[in-house]
Write a protein that holds these residues in place. Structure first.
Motif, PDB file in Angstrom:
ATOM      1  N   ALA A  71       0.786  -1.219   0.093  1.00  0.00           N
ATOM      2  CA  ALA A  71       0.016   0.166  -0.032  1.00  0.00           C
ATOM      3  C   ALA A  71       0.846   1.342   0.103  1.00  0.00           C
ATOM      4  CB  ALA A  71      -1.016  -0.010   1.206  1.00  0.00           C
ATOM      5  N   GLY A  72       0.311   2.077  -0.612  1.00  0.00           N
ATOM      6  CA  GLY A  72       1.095   3.408  -0.643  1.00  0.00           C
ATOM      7  C   GLY A  72       2.171   3.691  -1.777  1.00  0.00           C
ATOM      8  N   SER A  73       1.875   2.689  -2.853  1.00  0.00           N
ATOM      9  CA  SER A  73       2.702   3.002  -4.042  1.00  0.00           C
ATOM     10  C   SER A  73       1.870   3.660  -5.083  1.00  0.00           C
ATOM     11  CB  SER A  73       3.022   1.468  -4.475  1.00  0.00           C
ATOM     12  OG  SER A  73       4.021   0.890  -3.483  1.00  0.00           O
ATOM     13  N   ALA A  74       2.494   4.328  -5.955  1.00  0.00           N
ATOM     14  CA  ALA A  74       1.681   4.704  -7.118  1.00  0.00           C
ATOM     15  C   ALA A  74       1.774   3.703  -8.225  1.00  0.00           C
ATOM     16  CB  ALA A  74       2.767   5.972  -7.713  1.00  0.00           C
ATOM     17  N   TYR A  75       0.387   3.523  -8.949  1.00  0.00           N
ATOM     18  CA  TYR A  75       0.353   2.901 -10.032  1.00  0.00           C
ATOM     19  C   TYR A  75      -0.141   3.901 -11.289  1.00  0.00           C
ATOM     20  CZ  TYR A  75      -2.111  -0.401 -13.185  1.00  0.00           C
ATOM     21  OH  TYR A  75      -2.402  -1.322 -14.261  1.00  0.00           O
ATOM     22  N   VAL A  76       0.986   3.922 -12.014  1.00  0.00           N
ATOM     23  CA  VAL A  76       0.780   4.746 -13.336  1.00  0.00           C
ATOM     24  C   VAL A  76       0.692   3.835 -14.587  1.00  0.00           C
ATOM     25  CG1 VAL A  76       1.456   6.793 -14.447  1.00  0.00           C
ATOM     26  CG2 VAL A  76       1.798   6.505 -12.033  1.00  0.00           C
ATOM     27  N   TYR A  77      -0.319   4.028 -15.479  1.00  0.00           N
ATOM     28  CA  TYR A  77      -0.208   3.284 -16.761  1.00  0.00           C
ATOM     29  C   TYR A  77      -0.765   4.146 -17.791  1.00  0.00           C
ATOM     30  CZ  TYR A  77      -5.096   2.594 -16.576  1.00  0.00           C
ATOM     31  OH  TYR A  77      -6.488   2.955 -16.625  1.00  0.00           O
ATOM     32  N   ILE A  78      -0.606   3.755 -19.054  1.00  0.00           N
ATOM     33  CA  ILE A  78      -0.989   4.552 -20.121  1.00  0.00           C
ATOM     34  C   ILE A  78      -2.418   3.863 -20.602  1.00  0.00           C
ATOM     35  CG2 ILE A  78      -0.682   5.014 -22.683  1.00  0.00           C
ATOM     36  CD1 ILE A  78       2.342   5.267 -21.890  1.00  0.00           C
ATOM     37  N   CYS A  79      -3.352   4.876 -21.050  1.00  0.00           N
ATOM     38  CA  CYS A  79      -4.628   4.463 -21.425  1.00  0.00           C
ATOM     39  C   CYS A  79      -4.859   5.204 -22.933  1.00  0.00           C
ATOM     40  CB  CYS A  79      -5.684   4.727 -20.516  1.00  0.00           C
ATOM     41  SG  CYS A  79      -7.501   4.369 -20.914  1.00  0.00           S
ATOM     42  N   TYR A  80      -5.473   4.352 -23.779  1.00  0.00           N
ATOM     43  CA  TYR A  80      -5.701   4.615 -25.229  1.00  0.00           C
ATOM     44  C   TYR A  80      -4.398   5.529 -25.829  1.00  0.00           C
ATOM     45  CZ  TYR A  80     -10.608   4.504 -23.781  1.00  0.00           C
ATOM     46  OH  TYR A  80     -11.875   4.141 -23.399  1.00  0.00           O
ATOM     47  N   GLY A  81      -3.345   4.958 -25.338  1.00  0.00           N
ATOM     48  CA  GLY A  81      -2.243   5.027 -26.050  1.00  0.00           C
ATOM     49  C   GLY A  81      -1.489   6.543 -25.712  1.00  0.00           C
ATOM     50  N   ILE A  82      -2.208   7.213 -24.876  1.00  0.00           N
ATOM     51  CA  ILE A  82      -1.905   8.489 -24.651  1.00  0.00           C
ATOM     52  C   ILE A  82      -1.861   9.228 -23.514  1.00  0.00           C
ATOM     53  CG2 ILE A  82      -2.258  11.098 -25.629  1.00  0.00           C
ATOM     54  CD1 ILE A  82      -4.529   9.833 -27.707  1.00  0.00           C
TER      55      ILE A  82
END
Length: 201
Positions: A71-82
């Motif tokens: 817990a307390g981590s950042a989850y960053v991902y790309i959506c729709y390629g942009i």
DNA sequence: GAGTAGATCCTCT
DNA sequence: GAGGATCTACTCA
């Protein structure tokens, strides 16, 4: 203003944490430049039982691995390629709960946010919507997995009074194809705030 | 002001 | 090979 403790993120009830995140301050500090905003809208993703979640039915891939982290981590991902979407990971290790931050009210570094967004004038679109706020705060997939208590990126509490929040609740946005899960009232926002995305209710 | 289409690319099937 | 936790600009009114 102080950083939220790990115990804030480690609780079981992702909906409760989502409502409590409203009013908190998300801060980034890249190369000494501080930008920050108050969280005015977010959505809860309830792990393996939530069809709209990347971790539905225990799916575990290279992309969503961070959802299973501490817990307390950042989850960053790309959506729709942009678009880079910024999430907060909650609950215990191996329980893939997450909260998507959907909108902020700009506080510090507004000029820098305008520059990143290629805008010349402040309007209420600057940090409205998950893709926009990531650009404004300079968040990208390179920050996937970093701690929300690190010096460069953290969430803090400035004592915003919870009774004044006037929290609204609705179904989530952009998950129409998730069947029953599309109807879950897992989106929370501060009523009347001009930076909340979607149509105010 | 409201509605719609196009952008754009990584990930999983 | 399809589709996605979206944004913006452009059309039309």
């Amino acid at each position: 203003m102080k950083k939220l403790p790990l115990s804030f993120y480690q609780r079981d009830d992702v909906l409760q944490i989502a409502t409590e995140l409203l009013g908190k301050i998300l801060v980034t500090k890249w190369k000494g430049i501080i930008t920050s905003g108050r969280i005015v809208e977010c959505e809860a993703y309830d792990g393996v039982i939530d069809r709209a979640s990347h971790a539905f039915a225990g799916r575990r891939t290279a992309r969503n691995e961070i959802m299973y982290a501490e817990a307390g981590s950042a989850y960053v991902y790309i959506c729709y390629g942009i678009h880079h979407l910024f999430n907060v990971v909650t609950n215990k290790k191996d329980i893939p709960h997450a909260i998507l931050i959907r909108a902020l009210e700009p506080l510090q570094g507004i000029n820098e946010m305008l520059r990143r967004r290629k805008k010349t004038q402040l309007d209420n679109l600057l940090t409205k919507g998950p893709g926009s706020l990531s650009v404004a705060l300079g968040i990208n997939v390179g920050h996937n997995g970093i701690s929300l208590r690190s010096p460069e990126l953290f969430i803090a509490d400035d004592g915003f009074i919870s009774e004044n929040k006037n929290i609204g609740c609705s179904s989530r946005i952009g998950v129409e194809s998730a069947g029953e899960a599309a109807k879950y009232p897992y989106r929370f926002y501060i009523r009347g705030n001009p930076y909340v995305s979607g149509s105010p209710k």
